[in-house]
Motif scaffolding. Structure first.
Motif, PDB file in Angstrom:
ATOM      1  N   GLU A 142      13.303  21.182   9.494  1.00 17.68           N
ATOM      2  CA  GLU A 142      11.786  21.097  10.267  1.00 17.68           C
ATOM      3  C   GLU A 142      10.747  22.493  10.025  1.00 17.68           C
ATOM      4  OE1 GLU A 142      12.017  20.652  14.398  1.00 17.68           O
ATOM      5  OE2 GLU A 142      13.595  19.091  14.072  1.00 17.68           O
ATOM      6  N   CYS A 143      11.772  23.133   9.477  1.00 21.12           N
ATOM      7  CA  CYS A 143      11.027  24.539   8.933  1.00 21.12           C
ATOM      8  C   CYS A 143      10.651  24.564   7.264  1.00 21.12           C
ATOM      9  CB  CYS A 143      11.748  26.088   8.856  1.00 21.12           C
ATOM     10  SG  CYS A 143      11.560  26.585  11.349  1.00 21.12           S
ATOM     11  N   ASP A 144      11.374  23.428   6.691  1.00 24.91           N
ATOM     12  CA  ASP A 144      11.263  23.509   5.565  1.00 24.91           C
ATOM     13  C   ASP A 144      10.098  22.648   4.785  1.00 24.91           C
ATOM     14  OD1 ASP A 144      11.963  23.733   2.088  1.00 24.91           O
ATOM     15  OD2 ASP A 144      11.756  21.525   2.609  1.00 24.91           O
ATOM     16  N   GLU A 145       9.520  21.331   6.327  1.00 21.77           N
ATOM     17  CA  GLU A 145       8.845  20.327   5.894  1.00 21.77           C
ATOM     18  C   GLU A 145       7.411  21.330   6.827  1.00 21.77           C
ATOM     19  OE1 GLU A 145       9.681  17.691   8.525  1.00 21.77           O
ATOM     20  OE2 GLU A 145      11.185  16.864   6.831  1.00 21.77           O
ATOM     21  N   LEU A 146       7.299  22.435   7.237  1.00 19.98           N
ATOM     22  CA  LEU A 146       6.159  23.456   8.085  1.00 19.98           C
ATOM     23  C   LEU A 146       5.732  24.023   6.605  1.00 19.98           C
ATOM     24  CD1 LEU A 146       4.946  23.837  10.612  1.00 19.98           C
ATOM     25  CD2 LEU A 146       6.042  25.799  10.384  1.00 19.98           C
ATOM     26  N   LEU A 147       6.682  24.565   6.347  1.00 16.05           N
ATOM     27  CA  LEU A 147       5.920  25.376   4.791  1.00 16.05           C
ATOM     28  C   LEU A 147       6.026  24.097   3.459  1.00 16.05           C
ATOM     29  CD1 LEU A 147       6.644  28.113   3.086  1.00 16.05           C
ATOM     30  CD2 LEU A 147       9.175  26.875   1.869  1.00 16.05           C
ATOM     31  N   GLY A 148       5.747  23.309   3.726  1.00 23.35           N
ATOM     32  CA  GLY A 148       5.877  22.041   2.419  1.00 23.35           C
ATOM     33  C   GLY A 148       3.808  22.563   2.961  1.00 23.35           C
TER      34      GLY A 148
END
Length: 272
Positions: A142-148
């Protein structure tokens, strides 16, 4: 990022924005004692007392430059007096924090040229369920998607795409705790009436009430398994962690994967 010692939230956040070791800036733990003022710092109290945060930060220095404006959202420190600031709010969505920061950069009248924002995940999930849990894997995704989401917002804005420098970092790492069914209790090794203890479970600062007891207390603490105990002056120089009065007479450092707790009946030690 290589964390400073001790690797806890507040010490490393203050190092990130001041460039100072903990023994210099004085925020040596999430839970600490100041023998000069007889005050105790905990993450839920004394946060607005500027005596804990005396040094210039990257955003305050930026504000001193001609045209410099800083914006901070949710940084775990109070109070912050700069052009644009919004305090930590756990109920606020991470996307909303990103949107607010980008609005400040795009302000047509007084845009910021430096911004800092803090997200409490995946730290919280790691503490709750362990760094190698399924919940942690889901949260990291989820944090990776947030960075995206943030990168997409930057890429679609010509001004930010050409001018914004983005730094993504963390305040500390995390390790799975061993022996949770057989915890290590400080009171099993030392007479708690002879000491005051502060810190986080992997690094405990011990203040010995009588200087005559330091050697015997050190001897007893040295029996704690999976740990190393030092008198303040003997702490290895590589830690940069002995030249401040908030550091205890003795410091107990656990091996990775271990921690020291207090018996549940003891309330003067904060687990963070």
């Amino acid at each position: 990022m290589i964390s400073t010692f001790a690797t806890a939230t507040f010490p490393n956040h203050y190092t990130l924005i001041t460039g100072l070791y903990e023994e210099v800036h004085g925020v040596i733990s999430n839970n600490m004692y100041d023998p000069k003022t007889n005050l105790t710092f905990e993450q839920s109290d004394n946060m607005t007392n500027n005596e804990w945060w005396p040094y210039p930060t990257i955003w305050s220095i930026n504000e001193q430059r001609k045209g410099g404006r800083s914006g901070v959202v949710g940084w775990p420190q109070d109070s912050i007096h700069i052009s644009k600031y919004q305090p930590f709010n756990r109920s606020r969505s991470f996307r909303d924090i990103i949107d607010q920061m980008l609005l400040w950069f795009n302000d047509s009248i007084e845009p910021i040229n430096f911004g800092a924002m803090y997200f409490y995940e995946p730290d919280r999930t790691g503490h709750q369920t362990g760094p190698y849990s399924k919940n942690m894997t889901t949260m990291v995704r989820e944090c990776d998607e947030l960075l995206g989401y943030l990168l997409d917002k930057i890429d679609t804005n010509e001004k930010l795409r050409k001018n914004l420098h983005l730094i993504v970092t963390s305040d500390h790492g995390m390790e799975q705790i061993n022996g949770t069914n057989n915890p290590i209790y400080l009171e099993d090794y030392v007479d708690h009436t002879k000491i005051r203890s502060f810190g986080v479970p992997p690094v405990t600062n011990i203040f010995v009430l009588s200087s005559n007891d330091i050697d015997i207390v050190l001897k007893n603490l040295s029996r704690i398994p999976h740990s190393q105990s030092y008198k303040r002056q003997d702490i290895p120089d590589r830690y940069h962690y002995k030249n401040h009065e908030r550091i205890g007479d003795i410091v107990v450092i656990c091996e990775p994967g271990y921690e020291i707790n207090h018996h549940p009946s003891r309330k003067n030690f904060i687990l963070i």
